[in-house]
Every structure is written in structure tokens, then in C-alpha cells.
Write a protein that holds these residues in place. Structure first.
Motif, PDB file in Angstrom:
ATOM      1  N   VAL A 112       3.545  -5.919  -4.893  1.00 27.58           N
ATOM      2  CA  VAL A 112       3.969  -6.305  -2.945  1.00 27.58           C
ATOM      3  C   VAL A 112       4.478  -5.616  -2.022  1.00 27.58           C
ATOM      4  O   VAL A 112       4.666  -5.088  -1.407  1.00 27.58           O
ATOM      5  CB  VAL A 112       3.456  -7.514  -2.917  1.00 27.58           C
ATOM      6  CG1 VAL A 112       3.832  -8.411  -2.062  1.00 27.58           C
ATOM      7  CG2 VAL A 112       2.563  -8.629  -3.662  1.00 27.58           C
ATOM      8  N   ASN A 113       5.628  -5.364  -2.827  1.00 29.31           N
ATOM      9  CA  ASN A 113       6.854  -5.202  -1.556  1.00 29.31           C
ATOM     10  C   ASN A 113       7.323  -3.856  -1.745  1.00 29.31           C
ATOM     11  O   ASN A 113       7.558  -3.261  -0.847  1.00 29.31           O
ATOM     12  CB  ASN A 113       8.466  -6.127  -2.075  1.00 29.31           C
ATOM     13  CG  ASN A 113       8.987  -7.360  -2.217  1.00 29.31           C
ATOM     14  OD1 ASN A 113       8.707  -7.241  -0.614  1.00 29.31           O
ATOM     15  ND2 ASN A 113       8.766  -8.073  -3.100  1.00 29.31           N
ATOM     16  N   GLY A 114       6.349  -2.881  -2.922  1.00 26.60           N
ATOM     17  CA  GLY A 114       6.227  -1.737  -2.550  1.00 26.60           C
ATOM     18  C   GLY A 114       5.058  -1.309  -1.502  1.00 26.60           C
ATOM     19  O   GLY A 114       5.503  -0.693  -0.564  1.00 26.60           O
ATOM     20  N   ILE A 115       4.272  -1.663  -1.123  1.00 26.30           N
ATOM     21  CA  ILE A 115       2.842  -1.669  -0.501  1.00 26.30           C
ATOM     22  C   ILE A 115       3.619  -2.077   0.917  1.00 26.30           C
ATOM     23  O   ILE A 115       3.951  -0.917   2.133  1.00 26.30           O
ATOM     24  CB  ILE A 115       1.836  -2.606  -0.666  1.00 26.30           C
ATOM     25  CG1 ILE A 115       1.519  -1.878  -1.948  1.00 26.30           C
ATOM     26  CG2 ILE A 115       1.035  -2.398   0.421  1.00 26.30           C
ATOM     27  CD1 ILE A 115       0.326  -2.874  -2.548  1.00 26.30           C
ATOM     28  N   VAL A 116       4.240  -3.041   1.169  1.00 21.26           N
ATOM     29  CA  VAL A 116       4.726  -3.166   2.455  1.00 21.26           C
ATOM     30  C   VAL A 116       6.247  -2.574   3.162  1.00 21.26           C
ATOM     31  O   VAL A 116       6.835  -1.848   4.104  1.00 21.26           O
ATOM     32  CB  VAL A 116       6.009  -4.526   2.560  1.00 21.26           C
ATOM     33  CG1 VAL A 116       6.319  -5.059   3.551  1.00 21.26           C
ATOM     34  CG2 VAL A 116       4.314  -5.454   2.784  1.00 21.26           C
ATOM     35  N   ASP A 117       7.095  -2.301   1.504  1.00 14.47           N
ATOM     36  CA  ASP A 117       8.160  -0.926   1.887  1.00 14.47           C
ATOM     37  C   ASP A 117       7.086   0.174   2.969  1.00 14.47           C
ATOM     38  O   ASP A 117       7.867   0.940   3.957  1.00 14.47           O
ATOM     39  CB  ASP A 117       9.070  -1.035   0.684  1.00 14.47           C
ATOM     40  CG  ASP A 117      10.160  -2.064   0.782  1.00 14.47           C
ATOM     41  OD1 ASP A 117      10.077  -2.859   1.189  1.00 14.47           O
ATOM     42  OD2 ASP A 117      10.482  -2.274  -0.671  1.00 14.47           O
ATOM     43  N   ASP A 118       6.318   1.009   1.981  1.00 14.47           N
ATOM     44  CA  ASP A 118       6.020   1.702   2.510  1.00 14.47           C
ATOM     45  C   ASP A 118       5.339   2.005   3.746  1.00 14.47           C
ATOM     46  O   ASP A 118       5.538   2.746   4.301  1.00 14.47           O
ATOM     47  CB  ASP A 118       4.673   2.603   0.823  1.00 14.47           C
ATOM     48  CG  ASP A 118       5.414   2.658  -0.081  1.00 14.47           C
ATOM     49  OD1 ASP A 118       6.597   3.385  -0.004  1.00 14.47           O
ATOM     50  OD2 ASP A 118       4.878   2.889  -0.464  1.00 14.47           O
TER      51      ASP A 118
END
Length: 207
Positions: A112-118
Motif C-alpha cells: 500500500v505505501n509503495g503505491i502511495v509513495d509512487d
């Protein structure tokens, strides 16, 4: 040891089971803002609490947005990768930061945080949020029209701007996660928070 009233309030919060309609989300944010904003002037530190919009979108989650004139960032926001800036009506330039999302599952957290960071790294967030702001502002202005205290509170326009911009970004974050397979069911119980600071912020109640 004395229990923290905010912790007790969050512990008592029962998770929702359906994603509320956008109009309902806006209404809940307005109500939460008016409930938690300080009613008395304080000499030094002025703090305001606002239920996080993303917590409403992440069904069952809990979030709190805090603003303080001391310019202290809360845990997880001191060195952020997720920053959004906007211009407030009278408080000038504002910086709104968003924390990582805690789903209570390390594997899901990473995804989830990878998606939001990207998304933050590759998106012109200010431009993406701009079309959403007027609707949120209109919702709050309609609520203010029936609130006698609105006309006497000099912070009102700035508080409305804060809420509108936070809501718009949260809506975009949720949409991005949903497109990547993380809907309300997958994010049930997730925790996140945000915080705002403005160049000329003033958290006095105006009373």
C-alpha cells in the motif's frame, strides 16, 4: 496512569462496514472539524484536531490531523515523502503532510505505501486536486450558512480551505489504491494521519 481522552475516544470507535457516499464524507468532516476545534484562546500553543478524511474512506480506520502554531510535526511526518502545498485565504502558504498507512499487516503495508509513495512521486498532486476543491468548499460553505458562529470566526475561510484540500488529496489517494486492488475491504482498520502548517496560521478561536 491517567488515560488519554483521545485514545479512549478512538478505542471506542466502532469500525464502519460500508464506504460512505462522498457527500456524507464531506458532512462528517465538517461536523468533526466543528466538534474538535478549540473554543477558547490560548496564550502560546494553539492546537486543532480534525478527524482524518482518509480514515473515513479507509473503512474502519482512524486518523487525526493536527495543526499547531509551534510548528512541531507529529511522529511519521518529520521527514515526509508525501507533501502537498496550497495557499490559504489569509494564512498564506500551507504545507500538508500525510503519514504512512498502517494496515496492521507488514506485507500489505509495504504494498500500500509503495503505491502511495509512487503516486506522490509521479503525480502533480496540486493540479490533480484542484478540480475537487470547489465541491468540498461548497459543502462546507453551505453548512456555514446555517451556523451563526461562522460569521464571527475569522479562521473560518482558512479552516475550510484546510479541510477541502485535505479531503481532495485523500480522495485521490483512495482512488489510486482502489485502482491497484486495495478497496475498502482490503483497507478495513487501516490507520493514517495528516498535519498542516501555514506561514500565518492562527489557531485562536476568534471568541
Amino acid at each position: 496512569m491517567t488515560a488519554d481522552p483521545l485514545d479512549e475516544m478512538l478505542d471506542r470507535s466502532a469500525p464502519a462496514r460500508v464506504v460512505p457516499a462522498q457527500a456524507d464524507i464531506s458532512a462528517m468532516i465538517v461536523a468533526a472539524r466543528d466538534e474538535t476545534l478549540p473554543r477558547r484562546r490560548r496564550r502560546r500553543r494553539r492546537t486543532a484536531l480534525l478527524s482524518g478524511a482518509l480514515a473515513l474512506l479507509f473503512v474502519g480506520g482512524t486518523g487525526v490531523a493536527v495543526a499547531s502554531s509551534d510548528w512541531l510535526w507529529s511522529a511519521g511526518l518529520d521527514d515526509p515523502d508525501r507533501v502537498y502545498t496550497y495557499t490559504s485565504p489569509t494564512w498564506g502558504e500551507c504545507e500538508l503532510r500525510f503519514s504512512a498507512i498502517d494496515t496492521h499487516n507488514p506485507i500489505t503495508d509495504a504494498q500500500v505505501n509503495g503505491i502511495v509513495d509512487d503516486w506522490f512521486a509521479t503525480t502533480d498532486v496540486e493540479a490533480a486536486a484542484a478540480p475537487l476543491i470547489p465541491e468540498y468548499l461548497a459543502t462546507m460553505e453551505a453548512a456555514d450558512a446555517s451556523d451563526p458562529s461562522a460569521d464571527t470566526d475569522p479562521r473560518r475561510a482558512d479552516l475550510n480551505a484546510w479541510t477541502a484540500h485535505e479531503q481532495a488529496v485523500n480522495e485521490l489517494i483512495y482512488a489510486e489504491l482502489r485502482e491497484n486492488g486495495f478497496d475498502s475491504a482490503a483497507l478495513a482498520g487501516a490507520n493514517t494521519h495528516s498535519q498542516v502548517h501555514c506561514d500565518g496560521e492562527d489557531w485562536g478561536s476568534g471568541e
